[in-house]
Design a protein around this motif. Structure first.
Motif, PDB file in Angstrom:
ATOM      1  N   ASP A  70       0.852  -1.190   0.000  1.00  0.00           N
ATOM      2  CA  ASP A  70       0.000   0.000   0.000  1.00  0.00           C
ATOM      3  C   ASP A  70       0.888   1.239   0.000  1.00  0.00           C
ATOM      4  O   ASP A  70       1.786   1.371   0.845  1.00  0.00           O
ATOM      5  CB  ASP A  70      -0.883   0.046   1.252  1.00  0.00           C
ATOM      6  CG  ASP A  70      -1.956  -1.031   1.265  1.00  0.00           C
ATOM      7  OD1 ASP A  70      -2.569  -1.253   0.214  1.00  0.00           O
ATOM      8  OD2 ASP A  70      -2.168  -1.636   2.334  1.00  0.00           O
ATOM      9  N   ALA A 118      -0.879  -0.845  -4.361  1.00  0.00           N
ATOM     10  CA  ALA A 118      -2.172  -0.200  -4.145  1.00  0.00           C
ATOM     11  C   ALA A 118      -1.908   1.217  -3.654  1.00  0.00           C
ATOM     12  O   ALA A 118      -1.265   1.405  -2.612  1.00  0.00           O
ATOM     13  CB  ALA A 118      -2.999  -0.966  -3.130  1.00  0.00           C
ATOM     14  N   TYR A 132      -8.802   2.929  -2.872  1.00  0.00           N
ATOM     15  CA  TYR A 132      -7.631   2.293  -3.452  1.00  0.00           C
ATOM     16  C   TYR A 132      -7.610   2.383  -4.976  1.00  0.00           C
ATOM     17  O   TYR A 132      -8.640   2.277  -5.633  1.00  0.00           O
ATOM     18  CB  TYR A 132      -7.598   0.804  -3.069  1.00  0.00           C
ATOM     19  CG  TYR A 132      -7.535   0.546  -1.586  1.00  0.00           C
ATOM     20  CD1 TYR A 132      -6.312   0.349  -0.949  1.00  0.00           C
ATOM     21  CD2 TYR A 132      -8.692   0.479  -0.812  1.00  0.00           C
ATOM     22  CE1 TYR A 132      -6.252   0.095   0.417  1.00  0.00           C
ATOM     23  CE2 TYR A 132      -8.644   0.230   0.544  1.00  0.00           C
ATOM     24  CZ  TYR A 132      -7.416   0.046   1.156  1.00  0.00           C
ATOM     25  OH  TYR A 132      -7.351  -0.198   2.497  1.00  0.00           O
ATOM     26  N   PHE A 151      -5.272   0.304  -7.916  1.00  0.00           N
ATOM     27  CA  PHE A 151      -4.376  -0.845  -7.936  1.00  0.00           C
ATOM     28  C   PHE A 151      -3.554  -0.931  -9.221  1.00  0.00           C
ATOM     29  O   PHE A 151      -4.032  -0.591 -10.307  1.00  0.00           O
ATOM     30  CB  PHE A 151      -5.192  -2.134  -7.781  1.00  0.00           C
ATOM     31  CG  PHE A 151      -5.856  -2.272  -6.440  1.00  0.00           C
ATOM     32  CD1 PHE A 151      -5.167  -2.774  -5.359  1.00  0.00           C
ATOM     33  CD2 PHE A 151      -7.175  -1.879  -6.270  1.00  0.00           C
ATOM     34  CE1 PHE A 151      -5.771  -2.895  -4.120  1.00  0.00           C
ATOM     35  CE2 PHE A 151      -7.800  -2.000  -5.039  1.00  0.00           C
ATOM     36  CZ  PHE A 151      -7.095  -2.502  -3.953  1.00  0.00           C
TER      37      PHE A 151
END
Length: 310
Positions: free
Chosen positions: A11, A84, A96, A98
């Motif tokens: 992330d 992400a 998010y 991706f």
């Protein structure tokens, strides 16, 4: 032992509040976070995935080991790690974007029957959406449901679902092989196309799961069973962000079931209202700790014990 199957990713999380704030890498992914939560709560846990041999992949493996998670079922490959990019709303909720094309976790191979000492296996999030890996995990789900408690958190990422109708149909096809379903209220509404969530949960139960656990953010947790409903209020906390909160619920709930020798469909179905209240309070307290700090950082057992007054 509990096996957690699914993706590990990175992330990219904002570290400031202005529009030009830099992004910092945080190790995560729904199933990965569940495995971390379980390992930190002292539950024997093994992670099933394909992880890159790049720098991020190496860090993902190190963090699993540091959180007491076994990696014997982890496959390695030269493909990139999934990324992400996370955006945070004013209430700390996450959104998010991706980067998933050709990444390692999509190329997982069927490991064959899971170890004999496995008691449960948990699935969810991107790994059940992105092919060819999604079909591999589905095969494992169907095969292991004959022997183990299978647990599912679909953890919907609608932006990656090209055909919502087809996904909803596929989700319903999994239900006969799911022993316990955990789903956020937002995901339940999406799956039910805004029908009454409680009624839909009861329909899902009639198709397979022993119970449906609903996470409701600031409204706490609920469980729907064939005999009724149990609600637990939220734990008050100063929210930094909600990244990994639902995953922590999944992990802490499984940890409670493990600690109370309830890792089977029959034992989940037999839980009393009082036991469900205790289980949900345990999971809610763990999630509150995760929400109190940046990124997906589930608590260790000592932290959760202290939060519960133990």
């Amino acid at each position: 032992m509990i096996v957690v199957a699914g993706e590990a990713l990175v992330d990219m999380v904002p570290v400031g509040e202005d529009e030009l704030t830099p992004l910092a890498p945080k190790l995560g992914g729904g199933p990965y976070n569940v495995a971390i939560a379980l390992g930190r709560l002292d539950v024997p846990t093994s992670f099933l995935s394909r992880v890159s041999t790049d720098h991020f992949g190496g860090q993902l493996i190190k963090r699993l080991h540091a959180s007491n998670v076994e990696t014997g079922l982890v496959q390695r490959g030269p493909e990139n790690t999934t990324l992400a990019v996370v955006g945070l709303a004013e209430d700390g909720s996450a959104r998010y974007a991706f980067y998933v094309d050709g990444t390692a976790d999509r190329l997982v191979e069927d490991p064959g029957p899971l170890p004999l000492d496995a008691k449960a296996v948990s699935f969810g999030t991107l790994s059940l959406v992105l092919e060819p890996g999604a079909s591999v995990y589905e095969t494992v789900l169907r095969r292991e449901s004959k022997r183990l408690l299978t647990v599912l958190d679909p953890n919907i990422r609608a932006g990656l679902i090209d055909d919502p109708g087809a996904y909803r149909k596929r989700f319903r096809s999994w239900l006969p092989d799911v022993g316990l379903l955990k789903v956020s209220i937002e995901d339940a509404q999406w799956l039910a196309e805004d029908s009454d969530v409680i009624e839909i949960a009861r329909t899902w139960i009639s198709q397979g799961p022993a119970a449906v656990v609903l996470t409701k953010g600031g409204d706490g947790l609920s469980v729907i069973t064939a005999t009724g409903q149990v609600d637990v209020p939220p734990v008050k906390v100063d929210v930094v962000d909600t990244i990994g909160a639902g995953d922590t619920v999944q992990g802490a709930l499984l940890a409670w079931l493990h600690d109370h020798d309830a890792l089977s469909v029959e034992k989940v179905r037999a839980l009393t209202n009082e036991e469900w209240t205790d289980a949900l309070a345990h999971a809610g307290a763990a999630a509150a700790i995760t929400c109190s700090r940046a990124g997906a950082e589930p608590p260790f057992a000592s932290e959760l014990t202290a939060a519960l007054g133990g």
